[in-house]
Design a protein around this motif. Structure first.
Motif, PDB file in Angstrom:
ATOM      1  N   LEU A  41      26.925  27.071  52.820  1.00 18.60           N
ATOM      2  CA  LEU A  41      26.371  27.668  54.023  1.00 18.60           C
ATOM      3  C   LEU A  41      27.207  27.393  55.275  1.00 18.60           C
ATOM      4  O   LEU A  41      27.325  28.250  56.153  1.00 18.60           O
ATOM      5  N   ALA A  42      27.804  26.201  55.369  1.00 17.71           N
ATOM      6  CA  ALA A  42      28.481  25.815  56.600  1.00 17.71           C
ATOM      7  C   ALA A  42      29.932  26.266  56.668  1.00 17.71           C
ATOM      8  O   ALA A  42      30.565  26.124  57.715  1.00 17.71           O
ATOM      9  N   GLU A  43      30.478  26.816  55.585  1.00 17.19           N
ATOM     10  CA  GLU A  43      31.897  27.154  55.616  1.00 17.19           C
ATOM     11  C   GLU A  43      32.141  28.478  56.324  1.00 17.19           C
ATOM     12  O   GLU A  43      31.224  29.284  56.531  1.00 17.19           O
ATOM     13  N   ALA A  44      33.387  28.699  56.704  1.00 15.27           N
ATOM     14  CA  ALA A  44      33.760  29.947  57.355  1.00 15.27           C
ATOM     15  C   ALA A  44      33.578  31.112  56.388  1.00 15.27           C
ATOM     16  O   ALA A  44      33.713  30.952  55.172  1.00 15.27           O
ATOM     17  N   PRO A  45      33.276  32.305  56.911  1.00 17.91           N
ATOM     18  CA  PRO A  45      33.171  33.472  56.027  1.00 17.91           C
ATOM     19  C   PRO A  45      34.546  33.979  55.614  1.00 17.91           C
ATOM     20  O   PRO A  45      35.558  33.679  56.247  1.00 17.91           O
ATOM     21  N   PHE A  46      34.553  34.745  54.547  1.00 15.23           N
ATOM     22  CA  PHE A  46      35.712  35.514  54.107  1.00 15.23           C
ATOM     23  C   PHE A  46      36.933  34.642  53.803  1.00 15.23           C
ATOM     24  O   PHE A  46      38.067  34.995  54.131  1.00 15.23           O
ATOM     25  N   ARG A  47      36.679  33.499  53.136  1.00 13.56           N
ATOM     26  CA  ARG A  47      37.789  32.631  52.733  1.00 13.56           C
ATOM     27  C   ARG A  47      38.508  33.282  51.547  1.00 13.56           C
ATOM     28  O   ARG A  47      37.904  33.671  50.547  1.00 13.56           O
ATOM     29  N   ARG A  48      39.815  33.358  51.643  1.00 11.68           N
ATOM     30  CA  ARG A  48      40.600  34.028  50.603  1.00 11.68           C
ATOM     31  C   ARG A  48      40.525  33.298  49.273  1.00 11.68           C
ATOM     32  O   ARG A  48      40.513  33.931  48.207  1.00 11.68           O
ATOM     33  N   SER A  49      40.477  31.981  49.304  1.00 14.86           N
ATOM     34  CA  SER A  49      40.399  31.246  48.040  1.00 14.86           C
ATOM     35  C   SER A  49      39.084  31.515  47.330  1.00 14.86           C
ATOM     36  O   SER A  49      39.034  31.548  46.086  1.00 14.86           O
ATOM     37  N   ASN A  50      37.989  31.728  48.078  1.00 19.74           N
ATOM     38  CA  ASN A  50      36.707  32.037  47.442  1.00 19.74           C
ATOM     39  C   ASN A  50      36.739  33.417  46.789  1.00 19.74           C
ATOM     40  O   ASN A  50      36.166  33.625  45.709  1.00 19.74           O
ATOM     41  N   LEU A  51      37.400  34.369  47.440  1.00 16.42           N
ATOM     42  CA  LEU A  51      37.531  35.698  46.844  1.00 16.42           C
ATOM     43  C   LEU A  51      38.281  35.607  45.515  1.00 16.42           C
ATOM     44  O   LEU A  51      37.847  36.162  44.498  1.00 16.42           O
ATOM     45  N   ALA A  52      39.391  34.909  45.516  1.00 24.29           N
ATOM     46  CA  ALA A  52      40.194  34.796  44.296  1.00 24.29           C
ATOM     47  C   ALA A  52      39.438  34.041  43.204  1.00 24.29           C
ATOM     48  O   ALA A  52      39.478  34.414  42.028  1.00 24.29           O
ATOM     49  N   LEU A  53      38.742  32.983  43.593  1.00 28.34           N
ATOM     50  CA  LEU A  53      37.982  32.198  42.614  1.00 28.34           C
ATOM     51  C   LEU A  53      36.846  33.020  42.021  1.00 28.34           C
ATOM     52  O   LEU A  53      36.649  33.059  40.796  1.00 28.34           O
ATOM     53  N   GLY A  54      36.072  33.675  42.879  1.00 23.84           N
ATOM     54  CA  GLY A  54      34.954  34.475  42.397  1.00 23.84           C
ATOM     55  C   GLY A  54      35.399  35.606  41.491  1.00 23.84           C
ATOM     56  O   GLY A  54      34.737  35.931  40.505  1.00 23.84           O
ATOM     57  N   TRP A  55      36.537  36.202  41.797  1.00 23.67           N
ATOM     58  CA  TRP A  55      37.092  37.280  40.971  1.00 23.67           C
ATOM     59  C   TRP A  55      37.393  36.764  39.566  1.00 23.67           C
ATOM     60  O   TRP A  55      37.119  37.426  38.567  1.00 23.67           O
ATOM     61  N   ARG A  56      37.958  35.577  39.508  1.00 21.68           N
ATOM     62  CA  ARG A  56      38.313  34.992  38.218  1.00 21.68           C
ATOM     63  C   ARG A  56      37.076  34.543  37.437  1.00 21.68           C
ATOM     64  O   ARG A  56      37.024  34.646  36.211  1.00 21.68           O
ATOM     65  N   LEU A  57      36.042  34.072  38.160  1.00 21.18           N
ATOM     66  CA  LEU A  57      34.841  33.575  37.494  1.00 21.18           C
ATOM     67  C   LEU A  57      33.876  34.686  37.094  1.00 21.18           C
ATOM     68  O   LEU A  57      33.001  34.472  36.254  1.00 21.18           O
ATOM     69  N   GLY A  58      34.000  35.846  37.728  1.00 26.23           N
ATOM     70  CA  GLY A  58      33.073  36.941  37.439  1.00 26.23           C
ATOM     71  C   GLY A  58      31.911  37.033  38.392  1.00 26.23           C
ATOM     72  O   GLY A  58      30.839  37.545  38.037  1.00 26.23           O
ATOM     73  N   ALA A  59      32.094  36.597  39.629  1.00 30.22           N
ATOM     74  CA  ALA A  59      31.021  36.592  40.613  1.00 30.22           C
ATOM     75  C   ALA A  59      30.827  37.970  41.239  1.00 30.22           C
ATOM     76  O   ALA A  59      31.730  38.810  41.252  1.00 30.22           O
ATOM     77  N   SER A  60      29.632  38.170  41.787  1.00 32.36           N
ATOM     78  CA  SER A  60      29.395  39.271  42.711  1.00 32.36           C
ATOM     79  C   SER A  60      29.774  38.770  44.105  1.00 32.36           C
ATOM     80  O   SER A  60      29.298  37.718  44.538  1.00 32.36           O
ATOM     81  N   LEU A  61      30.609  39.518  44.780  1.00 30.85           N
ATOM     82  CA  LEU A  61      31.201  39.083  46.040  1.00 30.85           C
ATOM     83  C   LEU A  61      30.928  40.139  47.107  1.00 30.85           C
ATOM     84  O   LEU A  61      30.819  41.329  46.803  1.00 30.85           O
ATOM     85  N   GLU A  62      30.849  39.680  48.370  1.00 26.80           N
ATOM     86  CA  GLU A  62      30.571  40.632  49.451  1.00 26.80           C
ATOM     87  C   GLU A  62      31.443  40.358  50.648  1.00 26.80           C
ATOM     88  O   GLU A  62      31.625  39.207  51.046  1.00 26.80           O
ATOM     89  N   VAL A  63      32.005  41.446  51.207  1.00 28.63           N
ATOM     90  CA  VAL A  63      32.681  41.367  52.499  1.00 28.63           C
ATOM     91  C   VAL A  63      32.150  42.483  53.385  1.00 28.63           C
ATOM     92  O   VAL A  63      31.762  43.553  52.902  1.00 28.63           O
ATOM     93  N   ASP A  64      32.132  42.220  54.684  1.00 31.36           N
ATOM     94  CA  ASP A  64      31.734  43.220  55.671  1.00 31.36           C
ATOM     95  C   ASP A  64      32.985  43.868  56.235  1.00 31.36           C
ATOM     96  O   ASP A  64      34.001  43.192  56.462  1.00 31.36           O
ATOM     97  N   ILE A  65      32.908  45.167  56.492  1.00 32.05           N
ATOM     98  CA  ILE A  65      34.077  45.858  57.033  1.00 32.05           C
ATOM     99  C   ILE A  65      33.675  46.697  58.242  1.00 32.05           C
ATOM    100  O   ILE A  65      32.616  47.330  58.264  1.00 32.05           O
TER     101      ILE A  65
END
Length: 295
Positions: A41-65
């Motif tokens: 909850l306390a981390e910054a949004p849209f961290r690139r490492s989280n995107l890459a990790l979630g992609w590899r793990l099979g997560a549902s991910l969300e970004v705002d544009i």
């Protein structure tokens, strides 16, 4: 200093994670979507490492544009750059080049070097070199300001940004017709609708049966409905099976945004999982998983 994109991808490719991507419910697994790519909850949004990790793990991910002044998409949630980033000014008045060198801030206000403010194309670039787990998907939450129609240039920019990734893309928005335009140029992408803006403008839609009819009239092509969690809880308490009725229409439900300490208690969570929601949006997937497993 921002690490090169390939370096981020390589670092994450060898990382192990205990961040859950789903939790077992009484009606089967419930995906835990990482809201703004957050794992905590306390981390910054849209961290690139989280995107890459979630992609590899099979997560549902969300970004705002959001569309910038020159019709490009930037990964941003708010219409102003400050105070959530290190920049200042309104996004619709800012060209894409002017966001270079900006960073998103964490809960303490600190700039996170792993969370630069990026064009959509640049954020998703590493996904083309990372292995993708079959269940991984990326929701693009399309934000529009003052009801402005998206320019064709922005639609073209988005299509180019995610070219080749369409089967992993979900476009969701309060603004369904613009989301339809978006999906139409991304082969394989799915369409999501969030009716909660309509609910705020038409209080009668707080009645779950009327809300169901509202979504049913707009159901063409929609595969997922994004409903605020308290609307689902209220429907359950009124014994109206809103989520189950949407499933009958072929529409899954995502309950947003479910975080500890924000009206989320055991009865509310029990109502959500009992309602057959297929996905929960959260900034704290680990905590929400533990709370659901403890029910």
């Amino acid at each position: 200093m921002v690490a090169p994109l390939k370096q981020v991808a390589q670092e994450v490719s060898g990382e192990a994670s205990d961040t859950p991507i789903a939790v077992e419910g009484p009606h089967g697994p419930i995906r835990l979507k990482w809201h703004k790519l957050r794992r905590y909850l306390a981390e910054a949004p849209f961290r690139r490492s989280n995107l890459a990790l979630g992609w590899r793990l099979g997560a549902s991910l969300e970004v705002d544009i959001l569309a910038t002044a020159d019709g490009r998409f930037a990964v941003l949630h708010d219409p102003t750059l400050g105070p959530s980033t290190t920049g200042r000014g309104r996004v619709p008045s800012t060209p894409i080049a002017s966001i270079r060198g900006l960073f998103h801030r964490d809960a303490d206000g600190a700039a996170d070097p792993d969370a630069p403010v990026l064009p959509l194309a640049e954020l998703v670039a590493p996904l083309r070199i990372l292995p993708r787990a079959p269940s991984a998907n990326l929701q693009l939450d399309l934000k529009l300001l003052n009801g402005r129609r998206l320019p064709d240039s922005a639609i073209g920019d988005a299509a180019a940004a995610v070219r080749g990734l369409g089967d992993a893309i979900v476009v969701g928005s309060h603004h369904l017709e613009d989301a339809r335009r978006f999906v139409s140029v991304i082969p394989g992408a799915r369409l999501g609708y969030d009716p909660m803006l309509a609910v705020s403008r038409q209080p009668g839609l707080r009645d779950p049966e009327r809300l169901l009819r509202h979504i049913e009239r707009r159901k063409a092509g929609v595969s997922i409905a994004y409903l605020r969690f308290d609307a689902i809880v209220a429907a359950q308490r009124r014994r109206f099976p809103l989520v189950a009725r949407l499933l009958d229409l072929g529409i899954e439900t995502d309950a947003w945004t479910v975080n500890p300490g924000r009206g989320i208690d055991a009865p509310a969570l029990a109502a959500l999982v009992g309602a057959k929601v297929r996905q929960i949006t959260t900034d704290a997937p680990g905590q929400i998983s533990r709370l659901i497993r403890s029910l």
